[in-house]
Write an enzyme that holds these catalytic residues in place. Structure first.
Site, short mmCIF file in Angstrom:
data_model
loop_
_atom_site.label_atom_id
_atom_site.label_comp_id
_atom_site.label_asym_id
_atom_site.label_seq_id
_atom_site.Cartn_x
_atom_site.Cartn_y
_atom_site.Cartn_z
N ALA A 63 0.85 -1.18 0.00
CA ALA A 63 0.00 0.00 0.00
C ALA A 63 0.90 1.24 0.00
O ALA A 63 2.07 1.16 0.37
CB ALA A 63 -0.87 -0.01 1.25
N GLY A 102 0.47 -5.08 0.62
CA GLY A 102 -0.65 -5.05 -0.32
C GLY A 102 -0.27 -5.61 -1.68
O GLY A 102 -1.13 -6.14 -2.40
N GLU A 105 -0.70 -9.18 -1.40
CA GLU A 105 -2.15 -9.43 -1.28
C GLU A 105 -2.83 -9.38 -2.66
O GLU A 105 -3.72 -10.17 -2.95
CB GLU A 105 -2.79 -8.41 -0.32
CG GLU A 105 -2.35 -8.64 1.12
CD GLU A 105 -2.92 -7.60 2.07
OE1 GLU A 105 -2.58 -6.41 1.91
OE2 GLU A 105 -3.71 -7.96 2.95
N GLU A 125 3.91 -5.91 7.13
CA GLU A 125 3.12 -4.84 7.77
C GLU A 125 3.42 -4.69 9.25
O GLU A 125 3.41 -3.57 9.77
CB GLU A 125 1.62 -5.08 7.56
CG GLU A 125 1.10 -4.74 6.17
CD GLU A 125 1.21 -5.88 5.17
OE1 GLU A 125 1.99 -6.82 5.42
OE2 GLU A 125 0.51 -5.84 4.14
#
Ligand code: 3H9
Length: 698
Positions: A63, A102, A105, A125
């Site tokens: 992210a 992310g 992911e 994370e």
């Protein structure tokens, strides 16, 4: 298709390429771009399969951390991933570089994953005080099983492509990401493979659903060293949902935990630290075009604890290094310790069993300083006295090739004075590693008055090559880290005379989150070191001196501020020391009082902050963040408190300045008076961070 995501069609294969440098982070524009491109490709009847890949040096690195804490912009990452997973056409993620957070992911939302052989995969994370917030805690256990998922999510440990293939995280290793992804997509079509949607595949969860201890044992191993941190425990809870909670509900609960962490103080501090570390690598006041010098061969002078540890860091990074001593005996001892340390790491599973031999083969031990001749970089790590350092640098000046970078590992001494014994002070600087140098990540790069810009840049780059975190500092006694530590030690010492005990002070400091308190640290370093230096400077510290006079030098003699049972490093309170402290105070006619833990904490931390402010005023550090990075990586400052200067901003500078003034008066210690910078910021209601954002220091 969009500025940051491109869509092309190679007959029946659509190629979606994310192109948002430097690391293809999932900004709102990238999320929107992926969603649009995938929707377009799915709607196009000519497209039979889709490949998702990235331009630049890496697959999606996560992210966009800069968006956290700001108003959320659509589409949410989870929505993008659901679109990928629900696509009726096969989607292949084609990975190079690092698929992180992310980014991984997103890949887990695709039906197939292929990667080049040096790709890495991780959900780091937790290192930002977070947990994967877009389905990673549910899809990764389904891809690789809960045990490895816990290691990767709770421990934040990445894995390489070989492990990813073995564990079923990827389907194939390919030569090039885009071409390999395309070829794999054609194979999927030719073989009419069924689309694997991880959300629907519970096969790897079954064993742990029957025997939950598989999961709880993995969590216990990964949280052993997570004292004080919130994220690893929340991450473990989230992975646990994969075992007992329906997928969609688990995603909702994961999201809730993610948002709680993101809005919490710990993650804010950890995200701050992430950017501070990267900022610290940018050297101020150096022309942008400055080129580094080439460093292909390295020599280390001194095979003691520091020299050996530094040599290990180079060998671990695959860089050949010559280790130099004055005679064979210390050389062989140093080489032996290095080998033993590598072997101990291999025995613990930290490196492969053939690594110690491979690394030691990169180290050549020699006797005689003339062997520095061919080296591009020479790091001196000899005994910490000016006379010895000068002697070594004079010899380096004689033997080193022109243009070689000459670095001293001194932890206190004046680099300018050392440089002055050479005919090339522009090539001299400090590279101050922290003990144990093969483990600790910090390297203070000490810029002398005459250090050339390219020499400075070279040292910064070399430090990064050997996986250290470089911070450029100026010349002063103790540079940034040890100078602030001295301010804390001074107070620790005074607290003993006023009424505190070593175990009380240390308990307060470790409860705050530091790995050890000042007295345990002194015992570890050896009390004789400070004693010798006090004698040289003609100063006294009655309690420490009395311990040394009685032969109590700390851990190495089994007695110091604490006692140690044979073979153990665990400090045990020692009633004899407590009597010695009381007797010394009585002899000096000092009245002892009950000291509260709050006062101890303030007197351990605020004087450091004050010294940090002086360091900024004097330009010894360029940014408050640089000071924080020194403390995070050199002394184990708890990452969830961001660093001393960040912490001070959270407490409030006015409060800190007031408390320091109050202690200065109460203890008659003028060193505690708030520095002019601290006073000014406190009076203006400002923070240290306001300086980093362009505020003036002086
Ligand atoms: C996440 O994904 C949460 C999700 O689960 C859920 C969401 C709902 N964002 O390190 P470098 C910048 S959390 C923004 O020097 P390297 C960095 O600041 C995220 N910026 O390069 C620097 O900027 P500048 C999980 C980022 O080659 C530049 O990129 N992911 C981000 O040594 C180059 O960085 C992570 O935690 C980011 N995510 O290392 C991975 N990442 O040039 C974090 C980097 O202005 N990133 N930047 O100073 C890394 O570990 C390393 O950057 C990486 C490259 C290994 C990728």
């Amino acid at each position: 298709m969009s500025e940051v995501v491109d869509l092309e069609r190679h007959d029946e294969i659509a190629i979606v390429t994310v192109d948002s440098l430097p690391v293809n982070a999932l900004s709102a524009a990238v999320r929107r771009g992926i969603l649009q491109c995938v929707q377009t490709a799915v709607a196009d009847p000519a497209v039979k399969a889709i490949v998702l890949t990235c331009a630049g040096r890496t697959f999606i690195a996560g992210a966009d951390i800069t968006e956290f804490g700001k108003p959320a912009q659509p589409p949410a990452l989870a929505e993008v991933i659901a679109e990928l997973e629900n696509s009726p056409k096969p989607i292949v993620a084609a990975i190079h570089g690092t698929a992180l957070g992310g980014g991984l992911e997103v890949a887990l939302g695709c039906h197939f994953r292929v990667a080049v052989k040096n790709a890495r995969f991780g959900l780091p994370e937790v290192k930002l005080g977070l947990l994967p917030g877009a389905g990673g805690t549910q899809r990764l256990p389904r891809a690789v099983g809960p045990e490895l998922a816990v290691r990767m999510i709770v421990g934040g440990e990445p894995i390489d492509a070989a492990a990813a293939l073995k564990q079923g995280l990827i389907d194939a290793i390919v030569e090039g990401p885009a071409s390999g992804g395309e070829a794999f997509a054609r194979k999927v079509l030719a073989e009419r493979r069924t689309l694997r949607r991880l959300r629907d595949d519970d096969s790897k969860l079954e064993t742990a659903r029957v025997d939950r201890s598989i999961f709880t044992n993995a969590v216990a191993a990964m949280t052993k060293r997570a004292r004080g941190l919130e994220a690893p425990f929340a991450a473990a809870d989230a992975v646990g949902f994969s075992l007992d909670t329906p997928f969609d509900e688990a995603l909702r609960k994961e999201r809730e935990l993610f948002l709680n962490l993101m809005n919490g103080d710990q993650s804010k501090a950890q995200r701050y630290a992430f950017f501070a570390e990267r900022e610290a690598a940018k050297v101020t006041g150096i022309p942008e075009a400055t080129k580094q010098r080439k460093v292909e061969s390295v020599a280390i002078v001194g095979a003691g604890t520091m020299g050996g540890g530094i040599a290990m860091s180079f060998a671990s990074a695959g860089i050949p290094v010559t280790l130099i001593e004055t005679s064979d005996e210390p050389l062989q001892r140093g080489l032996g310790i290095m080998r033993k340390n590598f072997e101990a790491t291999a025995a613990r599973g930290g490196i492969a069993t053939d690594e110690p031999a491979r690394r030691m083969a990169l180290v050549s031990g020699v006797v005689g300083l003339e062997h520095v001749r061919g080296a591009d970089l020479i790091i001196e790590a000899v005994f910490e006295t000016m006379a010895v350092k000068k002697e070594v640098f004079a010899a380096l000046d004689t033997y080193a090739q022109p243009g070689a970078v000459l670095a001293s590992n001194t932890s206190y001494l004046n680099i300018n004075e050392i440089a002055a014994v050479t005919t090339r002070p522009q090539d001299v600087l400090g590279m101050h590693f922290f003990s144990p140098a093969n483990v600790m990540k910090l390297c203070e790069i000490v810029r002398g008055a005459k250090t050339a810009p390219d020499v400075l840049m070279t040292a910064v780059a070399v430090a990064r090559r050997i996986a250290k975190v470089p911070v450029v500092v100026g010349v002063c006694d103790g540079f940034v880290g040890n100078r602030m530590l001295a301010a804390r030690s001074g107070q620790a010492d005074r607290l003993l005379f006023e009424g505190a005990l070593p175990r009380q002070v240390d308990a307060v400091v470790t409860r705050f989150g530091m790995p050890m308190g000042p007295f345990t640290m002194d015992d570890l370093a050896g009390l004789d070191i400070g004693w010798r230096s006090r004698k040289d400077r003609g100063v006294k510290s009655e309690i420490a001196d009395a311990l040394c006079e009685a032969g109590c030098f700390g851990q190495k003699t089994g007695k110091g501020y604490y006692r140690y049972e044979s073979g153990s490093r665990a400090p045990l309170p020692d009633p004899e020391v407590e009597t010695l402290i009381a007797d010394t105070c009585a002899r000096l006619d000092l009245e002892r009082r009950e000291i509260g833990d709050d006062e101890i904490l303030e007197r351990m931390v605020y004087p450091m902050v004050n010294e940090g402010a002086r360091i900024l005023e004097e330009g010894i550090a360029a940014r408050p963040g640089d000071i924080d990075v020194v403390w995070l990586y050199g002394y184990g400052w708890p990452i969830y408190r961001g660093g001393p200067m960040y912490y001070a901003d959270q407490v409030g500078l006015k409060h800190i300045a007031d408390r320091l003034s109050c202690y200065a008066r109460a203890t008659n210690d003028s060193s505690l008076e708030p520095s002019p910078l601290l006073q000014r910021l406190a009076a203006e209601g400002k923070t240290f961070a306001s300086l980093a954002a362009g505020g003036k220091v002086a």
